[in-house]
Design a protein around this motif. Structure first.
Motif, PDB file in Angstrom:
ATOM      1  N   LEU A 358       0.922  -1.224  -0.023  1.00 54.22           N
ATOM      2  CA  LEU A 358      -0.103  -0.039   0.160  1.00 54.22           C
ATOM      3  C   LEU A 358       0.941   1.101   0.014  1.00 54.22           C
ATOM      4  N   ALA A 359       2.046   1.087   0.780  1.00 52.90           N
ATOM      5  CA  ALA A 359       2.689   2.312   0.768  1.00 52.90           C
ATOM      6  C   ALA A 359       3.427   2.467  -0.547  1.00 52.90           C
ATOM      7  N   ASN A 360       3.803   1.480  -1.202  1.00 54.40           N
ATOM      8  CA  ASN A 360       4.436   1.672  -2.318  1.00 54.40           C
ATOM      9  C   ASN A 360       3.418   2.396  -3.434  1.00 54.40           C
ATOM     10  N   MET A 361       2.178   1.784  -3.426  1.00 59.99           N
ATOM     11  CA  MET A 361       1.233   2.456  -4.460  1.00 59.99           C
ATOM     12  C   MET A 361       1.123   3.963  -3.833  1.00 59.99           C
ATOM     13  N   ALA A 362       1.204   4.262  -2.578  1.00 60.07           N
ATOM     14  CA  ALA A 362       0.938   5.778  -2.165  1.00 60.07           C
ATOM     15  C   ALA A 362       1.865   6.581  -2.671  1.00 60.07           C
ATOM     16  N   ALA A 363       3.284   5.975  -2.530  1.00 63.71           N
ATOM     17  CA  ALA A 363       4.508   6.872  -3.180  1.00 63.71           C
ATOM     18  C   ALA A 363       4.431   7.216  -4.479  1.00 63.71           C
ATOM     19  N   VAL A 364       3.836   6.049  -5.182  1.00 66.58           N
ATOM     20  CA  VAL A 364       3.732   6.512  -6.625  1.00 66.58           C
ATOM     21  C   VAL A 364       2.596   7.593  -6.951  1.00 66.58           C
ATOM     22  N   LYS A 365       1.430   7.222  -6.347  1.00 63.82           N
ATOM     23  CA  LYS A 365       0.435   8.167  -6.476  1.00 63.82           C
ATOM     24  C   LYS A 365       0.614   9.590  -5.820  1.00 63.82           C
ATOM     25  N   TYR A 366       1.734   9.730  -4.923  1.00 64.47           N
ATOM     26  CA  TYR A 366       2.118  11.038  -4.369  1.00 64.47           C
ATOM     27  C   TYR A 366       2.910  11.672  -5.724  1.00 64.47           C
ATOM     28  N   GLN A 367       3.539  11.062  -6.592  1.00 62.72           N
ATOM     29  CA  GLN A 367       4.346  11.574  -7.803  1.00 62.72           C
ATOM     30  C   GLN A 367       3.475  12.017  -8.641  1.00 62.72           C
ATOM     31  N   LEU A 368       2.203  11.215  -8.763  1.00 60.15           N
ATOM     32  CA  LEU A 368       1.130  11.683  -9.612  1.00 60.15           C
ATOM     33  C   LEU A 368       0.332  12.655  -9.575  1.00 60.15           C
ATOM     34  N   ARG A 369       0.226  13.058  -7.961  1.00 63.93           N
ATOM     35  CA  ARG A 369      -0.575  14.311  -7.693  1.00 63.93           C
ATOM     36  C   ARG A 369       0.450  15.541  -7.976  1.00 63.93           C
ATOM     37  N   LYS A 370       1.807  15.094  -7.552  1.00 63.02           N
ATOM     38  CA  LYS A 370       2.569  16.479  -7.941  1.00 63.02           C
ATOM     39  C   LYS A 370       2.729  16.605  -9.584  1.00 63.02           C
ATOM     40  N   GLY A 374       1.256  20.313 -11.905  1.00 62.21           N
ATOM     41  CA  GLY A 374       2.423  20.964 -12.714  1.00 62.21           C
ATOM     42  C   GLY A 374       3.685  21.177 -11.620  1.00 62.21           C
ATOM     43  N   ARG A 375       3.692  20.280 -10.658  1.00 59.08           N
ATOM     44  CA  ARG A 375       5.030  20.359  -9.804  1.00 59.08           C
ATOM     45  C   ARG A 375       5.881  19.333 -10.050  1.00 59.08           C
ATOM     46  N   ALA A 376       7.188  19.315  -9.498  1.00 57.28           N
ATOM     47  CA  ALA A 376       8.259  18.337  -9.851  1.00 57.28           C
ATOM     48  C   ALA A 376       7.871  17.015  -8.905  1.00 57.28           C
ATOM     49  N   PRO A 377       8.102  15.845  -9.497  1.00 54.82           N
ATOM     50  CA  PRO A 377       7.905  14.877  -8.608  1.00 54.82           C
ATOM     51  C   PRO A 377       9.052  14.908  -7.585  1.00 54.82           C
ATOM     52  N   ASP A 378       8.673  14.045  -6.362  1.00 61.20           N
ATOM     53  CA  ASP A 378       9.665  13.877  -5.345  1.00 61.20           C
ATOM     54  C   ASP A 378       9.842  12.405  -4.791  1.00 61.20           C
ATOM     55  N   PRO A 379      10.727  11.492  -5.495  1.00 62.83           N
ATOM     56  CA  PRO A 379      10.699  10.116  -5.339  1.00 62.83           C
ATOM     57  C   PRO A 379      11.526   9.915  -3.881  1.00 62.83           C
ATOM     58  N   GLN A 380      12.124  10.695  -3.283  1.00 63.22           N
ATOM     59  CA  GLN A 380      12.350  10.638  -1.983  1.00 63.22           C
ATOM     60  C   GLN A 380      11.473  10.599  -0.821  1.00 63.22           C
ATOM     61  N   VAL A 381      10.109  10.844  -1.369  1.00 62.29           N
ATOM     62  CA  VAL A 381       9.075  10.910  -0.287  1.00 62.29           C
ATOM     63  C   VAL A 381       9.160   9.952   0.690  1.00 62.29           C
ATOM     64  N   SER A 382       8.926  10.250   2.185  1.00 65.52           N
ATOM     65  CA  SER A 382       8.897   9.110   2.904  1.00 65.52           C
ATOM     66  C   SER A 382       7.744   8.334   2.677  1.00 65.52           C
ATOM     67  N   PRO A 383       7.775   6.972   2.464  1.00 70.47           N
ATOM     68  CA  PRO A 383       6.656   6.191   2.307  1.00 70.47           C
ATOM     69  C   PRO A 383       5.568   6.282   3.332  1.00 70.47           C
ATOM     70  N   LEU A 384       6.046   6.370   4.483  1.00 68.33           N
ATOM     71  CA  LEU A 384       5.027   6.666   5.743  1.00 68.33           C
ATOM     72  C   LEU A 384       4.200   7.876   5.378  1.00 68.33           C
ATOM     73  N   ARG A 385       4.922   8.946   5.072  1.00 73.05           N
ATOM     74  CA  ARG A 385       4.190  10.080   4.790  1.00 73.05           C
ATOM     75  C   ARG A 385       3.009  10.019   3.597  1.00 73.05           C
ATOM     76  N   ALA A 386       3.791   9.403   2.653  1.00 75.64           N
ATOM     77  CA  ALA A 386       2.832   9.199   1.240  1.00 75.64           C
ATOM     78  C   ALA A 386       1.780   8.421   1.560  1.00 75.64           C
ATOM     79  N   LEU A 387       2.069   7.435   2.582  1.00 72.05           N
ATOM     80  CA  LEU A 387       0.735   6.552   2.894  1.00 72.05           C
ATOM     81  C   LEU A 387      -0.412   7.440   3.711  1.00 72.05           C
ATOM     82  N   ILE A 388       0.045   8.345   4.520  1.00 73.51           N
ATOM     83  CA  ILE A 388      -0.502   8.834   5.631  1.00 73.51           C
ATOM     84  C   ILE A 388      -1.629   9.891   4.614  1.00 73.51           C
ATOM     85  N   LEU A 389      -0.887  10.422   3.843  1.00 68.40           N
ATOM     86  CA  LEU A 389      -1.591  11.443   3.119  1.00 68.40           C
ATOM     87  C   LEU A 389      -2.439  10.701   1.971  1.00 68.40           C
TER      88      LEU A 389
END
Ligand SMILES: Cc1cc2nc3c(=O)[nH]c(=O)nc-3n(C[C@H](O)[C@H](O)[C@H](O)COP(=O)(O)O)c2cc1C
Length: 408
Positions: A358-370, A374-389
């Protein structure tokens, strides 16, 4: 053969190169579950990035059956103008643009408040997360016939909107994949038992879709090369299903693998098998290629040009890329210029595999949202933060969805 060579499909459509942006559920529908402005911006980035084929994230054929609360629904012509705009954006730089059509079956959150239908009343086994899903009710033959009509209608609407094709999602443990697997399909009628019976729903949908759309409109199928669960849909079953699909006017088969219970599409098998470290399903695809009369695409774990080239050089017709294109939508243009980027997310090593998935999916979706902002992706996002968001956003969208359904 090179990744930048065009591919002509059996229906005569030409894909300008062999790199496809694979389907990734965006959760970006507007309040009416039609394509939103965010979604348009996201697809402009991919259209500009140079992939020869873009496939949308899964679009629901029934508003009562959703893979997630923010999903796009295409069940009538109400918002066709929004779909037209989406199709035009995806095609604006010459890519083929296919709408992926799907029904979740039992893989639907219980808190969406809808009845859950599946081939048989077999609940998901996800440890502590199992309670997020209802035990499904077995579909009646009437409900199955309605599902077939809904897939055909969604395909007809996609064609009217200007998409160049549809991809029928029969992988990843969703409804059609549930019918294919003996673990989830325990039926004793014409829709269960033998592989021919378990494949009947997929085959009937393919036939209904093909009969509804023009010959030049592409019909593709995404299929598991196996479920990677003991007693599930096997690689030999996948071969047989492709044999059954040969001759039905399918223009391409995309091979992936796994389900919520065994997320092989993220590189993890649950039946003791070892998947390739990159291009997880490439060996399966090579095998299926030998019996498939339509082109074959392989998706999963591809992020380096050398790996993509190797797959194509070995005879596979196309490569699908998800995660790497979420991090860098211009990857195909970069590769063409000789820039050897290989975007990846840091691996998640949590003990709970379903949570890590789930966290992996969330981290990818975080990039899609960015990208959609119109913003730059952030592959270094913490998976926990991405999952909570992601959880907060899902809770919000779940409330919106329930209100929307109550008002209809
Ligand atoms: C956030 C996310 C959403 C996804 N949604 C879909 C989907 O809607 N339909 C689908 O067929 N596959 C979906 N997938 C699976 C991808 O298409 C692909 O098979 C998988 O990510 C492996 O490819 P990759 O390693 O290049 O990411 C999704 C994957 C991710 C990460």
């Amino acid at each position: 053969m090179n990744v930048f060579d065009p591919l002509t499909l059996p229906n005569g459509a030409v894909i300008p190169n062999r790199i496809a942006k694979a389907a990734m559920e965006e959760n970006m529908a507007d309040a009416d579950h039609a394509p939103s402005e965010q979604l348009m911006r996201l697809y402009q980035a991919w259209a500009d990035g140079g992939a020869g084929l873009l496939i949308t994230g899964n679009v629901m054929v029934d508003s009562r059956a959703m893979t997630g609360p923010g999903g796009v629904v295409l069940e009538d012509a109400r918002h066709l103008d929004r779909f037209r705009q989406w199709a035009a954006i995806g095609r604006s730089r010459g890519a083929q643009f296919w709408l992926q059509i799907n029904h979740p079956g039992r893989q639907m959150q219980a808190n969406l408040g809808q009845p859950t239908w599946a081939p048989s009343a077999v609940p998901l086994e996800l440890g502590k997360l199992s309670k997020l899903f209802n035990t499904p009710q077995a579909m009646t033959p009437e409900i199955i016939e309605e599902v077939i009509r809904r897939f055909a209608r969604a395909a007809a609407l996609a064609e009217q909107a200007g998409f160049t094709g549809v991809e029928i999602h029969a992988a990843h443990g969703y409804l059609l994949s549930q019918f294919l697997s003996p673990l989830t399909n325990r039926r004793t009628d014409a829709w269960g038992g033998s592989l021919e019976n378990r494949a009947r729903l997929l085959l009937d949908i393919v036939k209904a879709v093909r009969a509804t759309v023009a010959p030049g409109f592409t019909v593709a199928v995404k299929l598991n090369s196996a479920d990677f669960q003991r007693g599930g849909f096997t690689a030999e079953d996948a071969r047989q299903v492709v044999v059954l699909l040969n001759g039905l006017g399918v223009d391409l088969v995309e091979l992936s693998g796994g389900s919520y219970e065994a997320p092989a599409m993220q590189g993890q098998a649950r039946d003791g098998r070892t998947l390739a470290r990159e291009a997880y399903f490439v060996e399966f695809a090579r095998d299926i290629q030998t019996i498939a009369t339509m082109p074959v695409m392989v998706t999963g774990g591809i992020r380096r040009r050398a790996v993509a080239e190797h797959a194509i050089a070995s005879g596979i017709d196309m490569v699908g890329i998800g995660t790497a294109l979420a991090i860098d939508p211009t990857l195909p243009c970069d590769w063409r210029k000789g820039v050897e980027t290989a975007p990846a997310l840091p691996p998640i090593t949590w003990k709970s595999k379903p949570l890590a998935s789930l966290a992996n999916m969330a981290a990818v979706k975080y990039q899609l949202r960015k990208l959609s902002q119109g913003r730059a992706p952030d592959p270094q996002v913490s998976p926990l933060r991405a999952l909570i968001l992601q959880q907060v956003s899902t809770a919000c969208r779940t409330r919106q969805y329930r209100r929307w359904m109550e008002q209809r």
